[in-house]
Design an enzyme around this catalytic site. Sequence first.
Site, mmCIF file in Angstrom:
data_model
loop_
_atom_site.group_PDB
_atom_site.id
_atom_site.type_symbol
_atom_site.label_atom_id
_atom_site.label_comp_id
_atom_site.label_asym_id
_atom_site.label_seq_id
_atom_site.Cartn_x
_atom_site.Cartn_y
_atom_site.Cartn_z
ATOM 1 C CB SER A 83 -1.120 -0.152 1.243
ATOM 2 O OG SER A 83 -2.109 -1.092 0.716
ATOM 3 C CE LYS B 215 -4.651 1.907 -0.432
ATOM 4 N NZ LYS B 215 -3.984 0.426 -0.179
ATOM 5 C CE1 TYR C 23 -4.695 2.692 3.821
ATOM 6 C CE2 TYR C 23 -4.987 0.552 4.069
ATOM 7 C CZ TYR C 23 -4.304 1.578 3.747
ATOM 8 O OH TYR C 23 -3.133 1.220 2.870
ATOM 9 C CD GLU D 53 -1.676 6.498 7.216
ATOM 10 O OE1 GLU D 53 -0.978 5.943 8.042
ATOM 11 O OE2 GLU D 53 -2.247 5.862 6.390
ATOM 12 C CE LYS E 199 -0.766 3.936 3.128
ATOM 13 N NZ LYS E 199 -0.847 2.803 3.837
ATOM 14 C CB SER F 124 1.220 -5.601 3.896
ATOM 15 O OG SER F 124 1.534 -5.277 5.282
#
Length: 412
Positions: free
Chosen positions: A111, A114, A197, A318, A363, A366
């Site tokens: 991820s 992203k 999420y 984040e 961030k 996985s």
Amino acid sequence: MKTPVRTLSHRSLHHSPHHSPHRSAPDSFSIRRRALLLAALAPCAASAASDKEELRGLVDQTIRPLMSQHGIPGMAVGLVVGGHDHVFTYGVASRESDTPVTEATIFEIGSISKTFTAALAAWGQVTGQLSLAAHPSHYLAALKGRAIDRATLLHLATYTAGGLPLQFPDTVAGEAGVLRYFQTWKPGAQPGAVRQYSNPSLGLLGLATATAMRERFDRLIETRLLQPLGLRHTYLSVPAAELAHYAWGYRDGRPVRVSPGPLDAETYGIKSTAPDMLRWLRAHMDPTGLDRSLGDALRLTHIGRFKVGSMVQGLGWEQFSYPVSREALLAGNSAQVIFDPQPVTPVPGVAAPGDGAARLFDKTGSTGGFGAYAVFVPARKLGLVMLANKSYPIPARIEAAYAILDLVARNA
């Protein structure tokens, strides 16, 4: 007496073995080792090889116990310190062939992909090809009048569209199946009320972005991000010529690689090396030398949008106020924040980068056989990426990263 909360900062910190079980106490370092470490963290060309070995010693004392405890076959750890890159490799990329991990080893980053999708959407925003304030149907007419169309692309980018789930149902396949899913989806909250999420959320952002730009998503990632940033060993689909460098992930002791899924490229599809991921972090830490539109797009991803406890959700990344405590970093990456809907508070005034506040961005990522973590602090020119060919627990990643960055910060 209440135990004070420790924070990660550029100042010297008091050591607590309880908080960092894989680190040696400061007394284990001689005065000479401290002096050499200071040299390693300063932009000095003299004794560079020796300095890197001292830095490796600090990373080793966290990573080797981590791998042993969690049965991780191989890892690549990259550090940016004072604008200089350092990569340290451990173990094997394949247990079957006993191939060692090298700087060229390609890992699935899950991820963390992203952050690339968010950067592409941000690039569309700054170049006028899409608007984050627009609703999905502006680009995907099949969603007009549906519940998902109450949200905006910004809500999709920040997981605040109204309660989209972590994963698509197993029955969803192909773009047509994706659109049918969104046509019938029922929200659990109003847009902007909760953060949940979600792969479907970021996936739909990527689909809308590619549609708005009238190009395939994989092609846009290649031409708008990877090529301009010189990420020559980062791929959505690893080419045949590079397969020898593509690590095998491990799940339940068996070698695995990521399986195709709905909007997988947009949400968890990127594979990369530690040196390339350090280039990605450095581009975010200091985008001044980039093409103006690309630099502005990366800066746009750093703007905080919604607050969840001590964590602030931006576009892909984040973030936390810096210095940050170990407890706050763990809480912001907790199972509750990942799996459960969380009430959010819009960030007042949408604070922009450069407002004087120091921030830490991170961030996790996985796949079935890989686990990754990326973190950086632009104000300190400090970044870390940890790539592993096993999906080990996220709290262990945070603990290890905190331990490494703490050691660097305390001795800088």
